[in-house]
Write a protein that holds these residues in place. Structure first.
Motif, PDB file in Angstrom:
ATOM      1  N   THR A 126       0.839  -1.198   0.000  1.00  0.00           N
ATOM      2  CA  THR A 126       0.000   0.000   0.000  1.00  0.00           C
ATOM      3  C   THR A 126       0.870   1.242   0.000  1.00  0.00           C
ATOM      4  OG1 THR A 126      -1.822  -1.127   1.134  1.00  0.00           O
ATOM      5  CG2 THR A 126      -1.764   1.279   1.267  1.00  0.00           C
ATOM      6  N   ALA A 127       1.855   1.288   0.888  1.00  0.00           N
ATOM      7  CA  ALA A 127       2.778   2.432   0.897  1.00  0.00           C
ATOM      8  C   ALA A 127       3.480   2.565  -0.450  1.00  0.00           C
ATOM      9  CB  ALA A 127       3.796   2.263   2.020  1.00  0.00           C
ATOM     10  N   ALA A 128       3.828   1.434  -1.061  1.00  0.00           N
ATOM     11  CA  ALA A 128       4.537   1.470  -2.342  1.00  0.00           C
ATOM     12  C   ALA A 128       3.689   2.108  -3.434  1.00  0.00           C
ATOM     13  CB  ALA A 128       4.947   0.051  -2.740  1.00  0.00           C
ATOM     14  N   TYR A 129       2.431   1.670  -3.561  1.00  0.00           N
ATOM     15  CA  TYR A 129       1.635   2.253  -4.651  1.00  0.00           C
ATOM     16  C   TYR A 129       1.244   3.697  -4.340  1.00  0.00           C
ATOM     17  CZ  TYR A 129      -3.217   1.949  -2.776  1.00  0.00           C
ATOM     18  OH  TYR A 129      -4.375   2.116  -2.067  1.00  0.00           O
ATOM     19  N   LEU A 130       1.035   4.017  -3.059  1.00  0.00           N
ATOM     20  CA  LEU A 130       0.680   5.390  -2.711  1.00  0.00           C
ATOM     21  C   LEU A 130       1.799   6.362  -3.056  1.00  0.00           C
ATOM     22  CD1 LEU A 130      -0.995   4.904   0.800  1.00  0.00           C
ATOM     23  CD2 LEU A 130      -2.147   5.406  -1.364  1.00  0.00           C
ATOM     24  N   LEU A 131       3.032   6.010  -2.666  1.00  0.00           N
ATOM     25  CA  LEU A 131       4.159   6.935  -2.823  1.00  0.00           C
ATOM     26  C   LEU A 131       4.822   6.869  -4.191  1.00  0.00           C
ATOM     27  CD1 LEU A 131       3.794   6.844   0.339  1.00  0.00           C
ATOM     28  CD2 LEU A 131       6.263   7.182   0.481  1.00  0.00           C
ATOM     29  N   ARG A 132       4.699   5.730  -4.887  1.00  0.00           N
ATOM     30  CA  ARG A 132       5.434   5.573  -6.137  1.00  0.00           C
ATOM     31  C   ARG A 132       4.548   5.505  -7.375  1.00  0.00           C
ATOM     32  NH1 ARG A 132       8.735   8.023  -5.387  1.00  0.00           N
ATOM     33  NH2 ARG A 132      10.274   7.160  -6.816  1.00  0.00           N
TER      34      ARG A 132
END
Length: 324
Positions: A126-132
């Protein structure tokens, strides 16, 4: 016979039942995984209470790590004996053993253990798709991360800091403020005692932030819009305080031609290639030490009722695991 947590009706934590289940041989395209650890996430509450309806009776849970015990016909993404982890559908991770589509599994790198794997997948991806992907954070961007001491929050805070962002986080208590600060927040706002919108404007010299990552929902949505710079992006990815009320789109133009999106991990990882690419980015920042995955609570899998009670009471921080 293996056991799993199942629900036959929606409701409070008490609807979670520990039951014996029959796990068949994997069907074509499936793999059977024996879990070593299972992740607890707020979306599990939404499935349990009916906010996100699922056909009943049903298993529950979207994240786990373990070893592949068997594979069905046509499976070449994983092999028997592989250490694997996964996040996302189909639902049913609260189980000692389960079958799952093999294309949803990612092989764990040697340096990442089962508990770290189970703790990092849903929140980390989730953090990966949100930030990247949803908003690609760049060095110098000012970002606002709500629930910065939560599971996604702690990972996103560290990652955004590693990318060179100015990281502002909100929390609900002094203890959580200390935790968020220790994980990279440049500024921590206790929204139970401070007006976070006013503080964001103060911190950014009146400009506002480039992006807000909001998993809280109803209680923070309006203030999040008012925290954005012109043409900033509001990313609403959760509803911990309740669903966001209807929005009059004219507000977006009046507040500075803002963008609003309601993304899901499932859409961002629907294609195997996208899942693997995000997984590689996540494994990379964890393996390099830029992002630390910390398990702050563990419960026996059969004690999922208590785990849900504590999660909804906001007694948890960071990642929580259920251990078979």
């Amino acid at each position: 016979m293996p056991h799993a947590i199942r629900i036959h009706q929606t409701g409070g934590p008490e609807v979670l039942l520990w039951e014996a289940v029959d796990v068949a041989a994997p069907a074509p395209g499936e793999a059977r995984v024996r879990h070593h650890a299972v992740g607890l996430n707020y979306i599990d509450v939404y499935h349990r209470n009916g906010l996100y309806p699922v056909p009943l009776p049903s298993g529950i849970g979207l994240e786990g790590a373990g070893v592949v015990e068997a594979v069905g016909e046509g499976v070449d993404d994983v092999r028997v004996g592989d250490r694997v982890a996964y996040a996302g559908g189909p639902i049913g991770a609260y189980a000692e053993v389960r079958n799952i589509p093999a294309h949803r599994l990612l092989r764990l790198p040697d340096g990442i253990g089962f508990e770290t794997g189970a703790a990092m997948m849903l929140q980390g991806l989730t953090a990966a798709y949100l930030l990247r992907r949803t908003f690609r954070v760049q060095a110098g961007d000012a970002v606002l991360i709500h629930a910065a001491a939560g599971g996604v929050g702690l990972l996103a805070t560290q990652w955004a800091k590693a990318l060179g962002a100015l990281v502002i986080g909100t929390v609900g208590s002094p203890a959580k403020a200390e935790l968020a600060s220790a994980h990279g927040c440049d500024h921590v706002i206790n929204y139970s005692t401070e007006n976070f919108t006013a503080r964001v404007r103060e911190i950014t010299g009146g400009e506002g932030v480039a992006v807000v990552y909001d998993g809280v929902g109803k209680d923070t949505f309006a203030g999040s819009l008012d925290s954005l710079r012109p043409m900033g992006m509001m990313v609403s990815y959760g509803n911990a305080s309740g669903p966001v009320p209807p929005l009059d789109l004219i507000q977006l133009s009046q507040k500075g031609s803002l963008f609003v999106t309601r993304p899901t991990l499932m859409n961002y990882t629907a294609k195997r290639a996208d899942l693997v690419a995000l997984g590689d980015e996540l494994f990379g920042v964890v393996g390099s030490g830029q992002v630390r995955v910390e398990v702050h609570q563990t419960y026996a899998l059969k004690d999922a009722v208590q785990a849900h009670r504590d999660l909804e009471a906001r007694k948890t921080t960071g990642s929580t695991l259920l251990l078979p």
